[in-house]
Scaffold this motif. Structure first.
Motif, short mmCIF file in Angstrom:
data_model
loop_
_atom_site.label_atom_id
_atom_site.label_comp_id
_atom_site.label_asym_id
_atom_site.label_seq_id
_atom_site.Cartn_x
_atom_site.Cartn_y
_atom_site.Cartn_z
N PRO A 7 9.95 9.74 5.03
CA PRO A 7 9.31 11.01 5.27
C PRO A 7 8.44 11.46 4.07
O PRO A 7 7.46 12.07 3.89
CB PRO A 7 10.10 12.01 5.91
N MET A 8 9.26 11.03 2.76
CA MET A 8 8.72 11.56 1.56
C MET A 8 7.61 10.56 1.18
O MET A 8 6.82 10.99 0.45
CB MET A 8 9.87 11.51 0.38
N ILE A 9 7.62 9.22 1.42
CA ILE A 9 6.70 8.40 0.84
C ILE A 9 5.57 8.06 2.09
O ILE A 9 4.68 7.65 1.85
CB ILE A 9 7.26 7.15 0.61
N ARG A 10 5.54 8.64 3.12
CA ARG A 10 4.69 8.54 4.33
C ARG A 10 3.23 8.67 3.78
O ARG A 10 2.21 8.50 4.29
CB ARG A 10 5.13 9.42 5.45
N ARG A 11 3.24 9.85 3.08
CA ARG A 11 1.89 10.54 2.75
C ARG A 11 0.96 9.22 1.97
O ARG A 11 -0.14 9.33 1.90
CB ARG A 11 1.96 11.61 2.05
N TRP A 12 1.92 8.53 1.39
CA TRP A 12 1.17 7.51 0.59
C TRP A 12 0.65 6.32 1.50
O TRP A 12 -0.44 5.70 1.31
CB TRP A 12 2.30 6.47 -0.55
N PHE A 13 1.33 6.26 2.43
CA PHE A 13 0.70 5.28 3.72
C PHE A 13 -0.41 5.83 4.36
O PHE A 13 -1.50 5.26 4.93
CB PHE A 13 1.68 4.80 4.66
N ASN A 35 -3.40 0.41 7.78
CA ASN A 35 -2.30 1.49 7.74
C ASN A 35 -1.26 0.87 8.57
O ASN A 35 0.18 1.00 7.99
CB ASN A 35 -2.97 2.67 8.25
N MET A 36 -1.34 0.59 9.69
CA MET A 36 -0.26 -0.23 10.54
C MET A 36 0.37 -1.29 9.96
O MET A 36 1.63 -1.33 9.98
CB MET A 36 -0.93 -0.09 12.06
N ALA A 37 -0.40 -2.20 9.52
CA ALA A 37 0.24 -3.24 8.73
C ALA A 37 1.01 -3.04 7.74
O ALA A 37 2.23 -3.60 7.56
CB ALA A 37 -1.26 -4.22 8.41
N ALA A 38 0.53 -1.98 6.75
CA ALA A 38 1.28 -1.66 5.72
C ALA A 38 2.68 -1.08 6.24
O ALA A 38 3.86 -1.41 5.64
CB ALA A 38 0.60 -0.74 4.69
N LYS A 39 2.73 -0.48 7.17
CA LYS A 39 3.99 0.43 7.60
C LYS A 39 4.67 -0.60 8.17
O LYS A 39 6.21 -0.67 8.10
CB LYS A 39 3.55 1.34 8.59
N LEU A 40 4.25 -1.57 9.10
CA LEU A 40 5.04 -2.69 9.77
C LEU A 40 5.81 -3.65 8.51
O LEU A 40 6.91 -3.82 8.64
CB LEU A 40 4.35 -3.67 10.63
N VAL A 41 4.80 -3.71 7.61
CA VAL A 41 5.57 -4.60 6.47
C VAL A 41 6.70 -3.87 5.59
O VAL A 41 7.97 -4.30 5.43
CB VAL A 41 4.54 -5.13 5.41
N PHE A 42 6.45 -2.54 5.48
CA PHE A 42 7.65 -1.62 4.88
C PHE A 42 8.68 -1.78 5.63
O PHE A 42 9.61 -1.75 5.29
CB PHE A 42 6.97 -0.20 4.65
N PHE A 43 8.69 -1.37 7.18
CA PHE A 43 9.75 -1.39 7.89
C PHE A 43 10.57 -2.69 8.11
O PHE A 43 11.79 -2.63 8.15
CB PHE A 43 9.19 -0.89 9.44
N THR A 44 9.72 -3.72 8.18
CA THR A 44 10.42 -4.99 8.21
C THR A 44 11.24 -5.32 6.97
O THR A 44 12.50 -5.77 7.11
CB THR A 44 9.35 -5.98 8.65
N PHE A 45 10.45 -5.14 5.88
CA PHE A 45 11.40 -5.20 4.47
C PHE A 45 12.57 -4.36 4.43
O PHE A 45 13.51 -4.83 4.14
CB PHE A 45 10.14 -5.25 3.39
N ALA A 46 12.55 -3.00 4.72
CA ALA A 46 13.47 -2.23 4.67
C ALA A 46 14.63 -2.66 5.52
O ALA A 46 15.76 -2.45 5.24
CB ALA A 46 13.07 -0.60 4.82
#
Length: 165
Positions: free
Chosen positions: A84-90, A99-110
Motif C-alpha cells: 500500500p505504501m508503494i502502490r502510488r508508484w505503480f 500498469n498491470m504487467a508491472a504489478k504482476l511482475v512485482f507480485f510474482t517476484f515478491a
C-alpha cells in the motif's frame, strides 16, 4: 495530534498481530491473514501518513515473524505488506496494460522472495515436499497468488467511504 495518530498505528499493529496469530487455525489463513493486515494499512495511511504507515508495516512484520505460529503467513506479509505504501508508484504508469504487467511482475517476484525465504527458514526439503510429484501445483499456486493480489490491489484502489447524498 501526532500522538493520537501514533496510538492509532500502534492499536492497528496490535490488531494485525492478533490476526496473524490466528493464521495457523485454518490452512487457507496463510494468505487471508496477511491480506487482512495489508488492508489495515489503508486507514493508517489515510489518517497518519506514510511515515507511520511504514512504522506500522515494520512493527507488524517484525512482531509477526517473532510471534505468529504460521511462518509462511509472516513471510508473505513481510514480502507484500508494504505494497500500500508503494502502490502510488505503480499508479504513475498510465497505460493499463503496462500498469498491470508491472504489478504482476512485482507480485510474482515478491511471492518468489517469500518462498525463497521460507526455504531458508523451514529448509528446502520441507517446502519442496509440498510440491513434489505435482509440478502443476506450483504453476497453479503462482497464478492464484497473482489473482489474489490483483484483487487486493483493486480493493485498495476503491473509495470505501460512504458518499453523502
Amino acid at each position: 495530534m501526532h500522538m493520537a495518530w501514533m496510538a492509532l498505528g500502534g492499536m492497528l499493529t496490535a490488531v494485525s498481530i492478533v490476526i496473524m496469530c490466528m493464521g495457523s487455525i485454518i490452512p487457507v489463513n496463510t494468505y487471508v491473514c496477511p491480506v487482512l493486515c495489508i488492508f489495515l494499512t489503508r486507514p493508517v495511511l489515510e489518517k497518519c501518513g506514510r511515515r507511520i504507515g511504514w512504522c506500522y508495516y515494520l512493527a507488524t512484520a517484525i512482531l509477526s515473524l517473532m510471534l505468529a505460529p504460521d511462518r509462511e503467513a509472516a513471510l508473505v506479509y513481510l514480502c507484500l505488506g508494504y505494497y500500500p505504501m508503494i502502490r502510488r508508484w505503480f499508479q504513475r504508469i498510465r497505460q493499463d496494460f503496462l500498469n498491470m504487467a508491472a504489478k504482476l511482475v512485482f507480485f510474482t517476484f515478491a511471492g518468489a522472495v517469500s518462498y525463497g525465504l521460507l526455504m531458508l527458514v523451514m529448509g528446502v526439503d520441507a517446502v519442496m515436499a509440498e510440491f513434489e510429484g505435482t509440478g502443476w501445483l506450483l504453476i497453479v499456486t503462482v497464478i492464484l497468488w497473482d489473482v489474489l493480489f490483483v484483487l487486493v490491489d483493486r480493493l485498495l484502489g476503491k473509495n470505501l467511504r460512504k458518499r453523502k447524498k
